[in-house]
Scaffold this motif. Sequence first.
Motif, PDB file in Angstrom:
ATOM      1  N   CYS A  19     -23.267  -5.356 -14.696  1.00 42.39           N
ATOM      2  CA  CYS A  19     -23.034  -6.835 -15.006  1.00 42.39           C
ATOM      3  C   CYS A  19     -21.656  -7.265 -15.564  1.00 42.39           C
ATOM      4  O   CYS A  19     -21.183  -6.778 -16.476  1.00 42.39           O
ATOM      5  CB  CYS A  19     -24.130  -7.185 -16.155  1.00 42.39           C
ATOM      6  SG  CYS A  19     -24.116  -9.233 -16.429  1.00 42.39           S
ATOM      7  N   PRO A  20     -21.020  -8.111 -14.882  1.00 42.96           N
ATOM      8  CA  PRO A  20     -19.691  -8.627 -15.232  1.00 42.96           C
ATOM      9  C   PRO A  20     -19.563  -9.124 -16.703  1.00 42.96           C
ATOM     10  O   PRO A  20     -20.685  -9.671 -16.924  1.00 42.96           O
ATOM     11  CB  PRO A  20     -19.228  -9.327 -14.243  1.00 42.96           C
ATOM     12  CG  PRO A  20     -19.848  -9.108 -12.915  1.00 42.96           C
ATOM     13  CD  PRO A  20     -21.539  -8.606 -13.598  1.00 42.96           C
ATOM     14  N   GLY A  43     -19.163 -11.585 -19.703  1.00 44.89           N
ATOM     15  CA  GLY A  43     -19.529 -12.792 -19.909  1.00 44.89           C
ATOM     16  C   GLY A  43     -20.603 -13.532 -18.951  1.00 44.89           C
ATOM     17  O   GLY A  43     -21.032 -14.569 -19.086  1.00 44.89           O
ATOM     18  N   GLN A  44     -21.338 -12.730 -18.140  1.00 45.74           N
ATOM     19  CA  GLN A  44     -22.333 -13.164 -17.343  1.00 45.74           C
ATOM     20  C   GLN A  44     -23.633 -12.632 -17.637  1.00 45.74           C
ATOM     21  O   GLN A  44     -23.821 -11.868 -18.479  1.00 45.74           O
ATOM     22  CB  GLN A  44     -22.031 -12.735 -15.859  1.00 45.74           C
ATOM     23  CG  GLN A  44     -20.856 -13.374 -15.272  1.00 45.74           C
ATOM     24  CD  GLN A  44     -20.778 -12.836 -13.606  1.00 45.74           C
ATOM     25  OE1 GLN A  44     -21.982 -12.496 -12.929  1.00 45.74           O
ATOM     26  NE2 GLN A  44     -19.700 -13.216 -12.957  1.00 45.74           N
ATOM     27  N   ASP A  45     -24.809 -13.609 -17.451  1.00 42.36           N
ATOM     28  CA  ASP A  45     -25.933 -13.273 -17.688  1.00 42.36           C
ATOM     29  C   ASP A  45     -26.561 -12.098 -16.843  1.00 42.36           C
ATOM     30  O   ASP A  45     -26.138 -11.851 -15.692  1.00 42.36           O
ATOM     31  CB  ASP A  45     -26.954 -14.633 -17.724  1.00 42.36           C
ATOM     32  CG  ASP A  45     -26.624 -15.607 -19.004  1.00 42.36           C
ATOM     33  OD1 ASP A  45     -25.937 -15.166 -19.783  1.00 42.36           O
ATOM     34  OD2 ASP A  45     -26.888 -16.695 -18.464  1.00 42.36           O
ATOM     35  N   PRO A  58     -28.921 -10.507 -14.512  1.00 44.12           N
ATOM     36  CA  PRO A  58     -29.609 -11.224 -13.360  1.00 44.12           C
ATOM     37  C   PRO A  58     -31.319 -10.469 -13.942  1.00 44.12           C
ATOM     38  O   PRO A  58     -31.556  -9.515 -14.159  1.00 44.12           O
ATOM     39  CB  PRO A  58     -29.473 -10.974 -12.239  1.00 44.12           C
ATOM     40  CG  PRO A  58     -28.475  -9.698 -12.356  1.00 44.12           C
ATOM     41  CD  PRO A  58     -27.946  -9.660 -13.749  1.00 44.12           C
ATOM     42  N   LYS A  66     -34.387 -10.703  -9.077  1.00 45.57           N
ATOM     43  CA  LYS A  66     -33.103 -10.931  -8.262  1.00 45.57           C
ATOM     44  C   LYS A  66     -32.492  -9.592  -7.720  1.00 45.57           C
ATOM     45  O   LYS A  66     -31.826  -9.092  -7.871  1.00 45.57           O
ATOM     46  CB  LYS A  66     -32.103 -11.514  -8.934  1.00 45.57           C
ATOM     47  CG  LYS A  66     -32.319 -12.830  -9.497  1.00 45.57           C
ATOM     48  CD  LYS A  66     -32.375 -13.899  -8.442  1.00 45.57           C
ATOM     49  CE  LYS A  66     -32.799 -15.411  -9.076  1.00 45.57           C
ATOM     50  NZ  LYS A  66     -32.774 -16.373  -7.845  1.00 45.57           N
ATOM     51  N   ILE A 109     -29.002  -8.966  -5.944  1.00 45.72           N
ATOM     52  CA  ILE A 109     -28.191  -9.067  -6.780  1.00 45.72           C
ATOM     53  C   ILE A 109     -27.701  -7.635  -7.668  1.00 45.72           C
ATOM     54  O   ILE A 109     -27.037  -7.008  -7.690  1.00 45.72           O
ATOM     55  CB  ILE A 109     -28.409 -10.251  -7.997  1.00 45.72           C
ATOM     56  CG1 ILE A 109     -28.016 -11.701  -7.182  1.00 45.72           C
ATOM     57  CG2 ILE A 109     -26.954  -9.999  -8.992  1.00 45.72           C
ATOM     58  CD1 ILE A 109     -28.242 -12.666  -8.138  1.00 45.72           C
ATOM     59  N   ARG A 110     -29.082  -7.297  -8.306  1.00 50.97           N
ATOM     60  CA  ARG A 110     -29.056  -6.050  -9.069  1.00 50.97           C
ATOM     61  C   ARG A 110     -28.879  -4.773  -8.042  1.00 50.97           C
ATOM     62  O   ARG A 110     -28.097  -3.858  -8.533  1.00 50.97           O
ATOM     63  CB  ARG A 110     -30.552  -5.908  -9.609  1.00 50.97           C
ATOM     64  CG  ARG A 110     -30.553  -7.026 -10.689  1.00 50.97           C
ATOM     65  CD  ARG A 110     -32.078  -6.964 -11.281  1.00 50.97           C
ATOM     66  NE  ARG A 110     -32.493  -5.739 -11.810  1.00 50.97           N
ATOM     67  CZ  ARG A 110     -32.328  -5.825 -13.323  1.00 50.97           C
ATOM     68  NH1 ARG A 110     -32.224  -6.594 -14.278  1.00 50.97           N
ATOM     69  NH2 ARG A 110     -32.795  -4.646 -13.660  1.00 50.97           N
TER      70      ARG A 110
END
Length: 290
Positions: free
Chosen positions: A212-213, A215-217, A219, A223, A226-227
């Motif tokens: 997970c980058p 500052g990002q929530d 997922p 999803k 994405i994961r």
Amino acid sequence: MRTEEFWVQVEEPLSTGPWGTATITVTKINEELMRQLDQGALPDDDDLQTALYLTRFVHDEFKNHATNGHEVCISDEVSRDLLKTLRRVLNRHEITLNPPWRDLSSFASYWRSEGMIDAGSWEKRRGHLDEVFGPVYEEIDRLEEQAFQDELAEGVSPHKQLGWPEVDGYVDQLRQRFRSAGSPADYKDVGNRCVGVLEALSRVVYDPDVHCPAGQDVPPTEKTNIRIGAYVDQRLPGQANKTLRVTVKNTSALAHSLKHSEKSNRTSTGIAADSVILLAHMLRRLREDA
């Protein structure tokens, strides 16, 4: 499902006296189960196998009537309901059952009209039942053989299980559901099982601290593109691995489209399910090589 599940034991009042009501245990047809089978295939049940067991059950009840007559355990009404339920279960697999009678009493009328009333006529009556139910058994055998030949893909790994208990459980459920699927609604449910496998995979391979980058929530589990995509991007970077990354994303998209499709058939559903299973083995291989 087992044949004995078609029966249920219930307590019925026998007599009422100053010390209360006496009861007796009575064995009856499991009407609730028959109602559920009327409405559709049961969750996590092999509906084709249930069709076979129910065919044998109904066949045996009518055979008992053909042989013993007055000693039958079910009523005319129950025999009508059993035949109705059996026809609906068989229809889900495009198997036709149309006997020239609708219950025990009309069966008796039929065999009398056909002259099956002389000495030894019970053999003729049983022979008639074999003619009625025989094609059903043959068609079920054919469909079972087809289902065996249509079995979903296996990974080339020497291990039968992935070693991820949750994922293995979802894969087993997917295989079982595909075997019993026979209608567009069934195939959509297979799509649900495909997505279930993907979600289980995303819980196994996705690590928020790694994938997970900043500052990002994180997922949510659903999803999966994405994961799982983030995991594969991290494990297979660079132009040389672009085709593999695209394959992963397309597999996730295919499974989700199947979940919502109204026009899926056994071929397209099998392809999607095969893809998901092979993706699971691909991710397992990546984990082993990490």
